[in-house]
Design a protein around this motif. Structure first.
Motif, PDB file in Angstrom:
ATOM      1  N   ILE A 100       0.833  -1.203   0.000  1.00  0.00           N
ATOM      2  CA  ILE A 100       0.000   0.000   0.000  1.00  0.00           C
ATOM      3  C   ILE A 100       0.869   1.256   0.000  1.00  0.00           C
ATOM      4  CG2 ILE A 100      -1.604   1.369   1.407  1.00  0.00           C
ATOM      5  CD1 ILE A 100      -2.783  -1.379   2.336  1.00  0.00           C
ATOM      6  N   ASP A 101       1.842   1.320   0.913  1.00  0.00           N
ATOM      7  CA  ASP A 101       2.714   2.497   0.976  1.00  0.00           C
ATOM      8  C   ASP A 101       3.493   2.666  -0.324  1.00  0.00           C
ATOM      9  OD1 ASP A 101       1.872   3.137   3.502  1.00  0.00           O
ATOM     10  OD2 ASP A 101       3.676   2.429   4.533  1.00  0.00           O
ATOM     11  N   GLY A 102       3.963   1.559  -0.880  1.00  0.00           N
ATOM     12  CA  GLY A 102       4.686   1.634  -2.153  1.00  0.00           C
ATOM     13  C   GLY A 102       3.811   2.156  -3.270  1.00  0.00           C
ATOM     14  N   ALA A 103       2.557   1.713  -3.312  1.00  0.00           N
ATOM     15  CA  ALA A 103       1.638   2.173  -4.348  1.00  0.00           C
ATOM     16  C   ALA A 103       1.332   3.658  -4.198  1.00  0.00           C
ATOM     17  CB  ALA A 103       0.345   1.354  -4.295  1.00  0.00           C
ATOM     18  N   ILE A 104       1.167   4.113  -2.960  1.00  0.00           N
ATOM     19  CA  ILE A 104       0.885   5.535  -2.725  1.00  0.00           C
ATOM     20  C   ILE A 104       2.030   6.404  -3.228  1.00  0.00           C
ATOM     21  CG2 ILE A 104       0.608   7.305  -0.933  1.00  0.00           C
ATOM     22  CD1 ILE A 104      -0.883   5.141   0.735  1.00  0.00           C
ATOM     23  N   PRO A 141      -2.631   6.526 -11.798  1.00  0.00           N
ATOM     24  CA  PRO A 141      -3.420   5.719 -10.857  1.00  0.00           C
ATOM     25  C   PRO A 141      -3.352   4.225 -11.132  1.00  0.00           C
ATOM     26  CG  PRO A 141      -4.858   6.902 -12.382  1.00  0.00           C
ATOM     27  CD  PRO A 141      -3.477   7.434 -12.597  1.00  0.00           C
ATOM     28  N   ASN A 142      -2.897   3.855 -12.338  1.00  0.00           N
ATOM     29  CA  ASN A 142      -2.836   2.439 -12.693  1.00  0.00           C
ATOM     30  C   ASN A 142      -1.765   1.670 -11.932  1.00  0.00           C
ATOM     31  OD1 ASN A 142      -4.946   2.531 -14.655  1.00  0.00           O
ATOM     32  ND2 ASN A 142      -3.521   3.554 -16.048  1.00  0.00           N
ATOM     33  N   VAL A 143      -0.896   2.366 -11.191  1.00  0.00           N
ATOM     34  CA  VAL A 143       0.068   1.629 -10.377  1.00  0.00           C
ATOM     35  C   VAL A 143      -0.662   0.780  -9.339  1.00  0.00           C
ATOM     36  CG1 VAL A 143       1.903   3.348 -10.695  1.00  0.00           C
ATOM     37  CG2 VAL A 143       0.399   3.503  -8.693  1.00  0.00           C
ATOM     38  N   ALA A 144      -1.895   1.178  -9.010  1.00  0.00           N
ATOM     39  CA  ALA A 144      -2.683   0.387  -8.062  1.00  0.00           C
ATOM     40  C   ALA A 144      -2.981  -1.007  -8.608  1.00  0.00           C
ATOM     41  CB  ALA A 144      -3.993   1.106  -7.736  1.00  0.00           C
ATOM     42  N   ASP A 145      -3.046  -1.127  -9.928  1.00  0.00           N
ATOM     43  CA  ASP A 145      -3.283  -2.446 -10.530  1.00  0.00           C
ATOM     44  C   ASP A 145      -2.129  -3.393 -10.222  1.00  0.00           C
ATOM     45  OD1 ASP A 145      -5.613  -1.412 -11.605  1.00  0.00           O
ATOM     46  OD2 ASP A 145      -4.705  -0.990 -13.567  1.00  0.00           O
TER      47      ASP A 145
END
Length: 200
Positions: free
Chosen positions: A170-174, A183-187
């Motif tokens: 989660i922290d890495g994605a943020i 926002p696609n890094v969340a994928d």
């Protein structure tokens, strides 16, 4: 260099409605997130809020007091939103842990996404000053508690381990979403979480 808003007091009162204290919180939150805490001076905040500097000091005591109040407010608002979104996800506890990254993707896609205010604040502050770090740990503890509720069902033999593994994703994605503005890094976070769940 401090950030000075290019609008009039009347414009700012319309943009930040409510009592003076509320306007100061809204204006400071916006400016801190957009430009950074250290780059935003008290003069910029009171100008944006359409208040007097004495009002800020009366309400918060100091800029540091205002920073702490902003973080408390931002954290509470975000946690309430995140918890409701995760609760609304369908499927098993494991499914919801995987798809909480879809919740994060909604956040990353917002026009005013500037990363996590707590991560940003810790990055800007003196690393020997524990005040911001302790506020951040308090925020993280509540968020991790929400994840642990699901992790107990998804991995009953090691819920704490799963919680902290997901927290790193989660922290890495943020941070990645802040840097890339994608926002696609969340994928990728979701895919990594799915593999994590599949491997037990």
């Amino acid at each position: 260099m401090t950030t000075e808003p290019a609008t009039t007091a009347a414009d700012n009162i319309a943009h930040y409605p409510g009592a003076a204290r509320e306007r100061l919180l809204l204006a400071a939150s916006d400016l801190f997130c957009r430009y950074g805490i250290n780059a935003t001076g008290v003069d910029a905040i009171v100008a944006a809020a359409g208040t007097a500097k004495t009002t800020l000091y009366k309400a918060f005591g100091s800029k540091e007091g205002l920073i702490e109040a902003v973080l408390e407010r931002e954290g509470s608002t975000w946690r309430e939103w995140f918890s409701a979104e995760v609760d609304a996800l369908p499927g098993s506890a494991g499914d919801r842990l995987v798809h909480l990254f879809d919740v994060l993707k909604k956040w990353f896609a917002e026009e005013n996404f500037y990363g996590c205010p707590f991560i940003n604040a810790v990055g800007e502050h003196d690393k020997e000053d524990d005040r911001i770090r302790l506020l951040t740990l308090k925020h993280k503890k509540i968020v991790l508690g929400k994840i642990t509720e699901l992790a107990r069902d998804a991995r009953p033999d090691d819920p704490d381990g799963l919680t902290h593994e997901l927290n790193l994703l989660i922290d890495g994605a943020i941070v990645a979403a802040l840097i890339t503005r994608d926002p696609n890094v969340a994928d990728h976070g979701r895919n990594a979480a799915a593999r994590l769940m599949a491997n037990g």
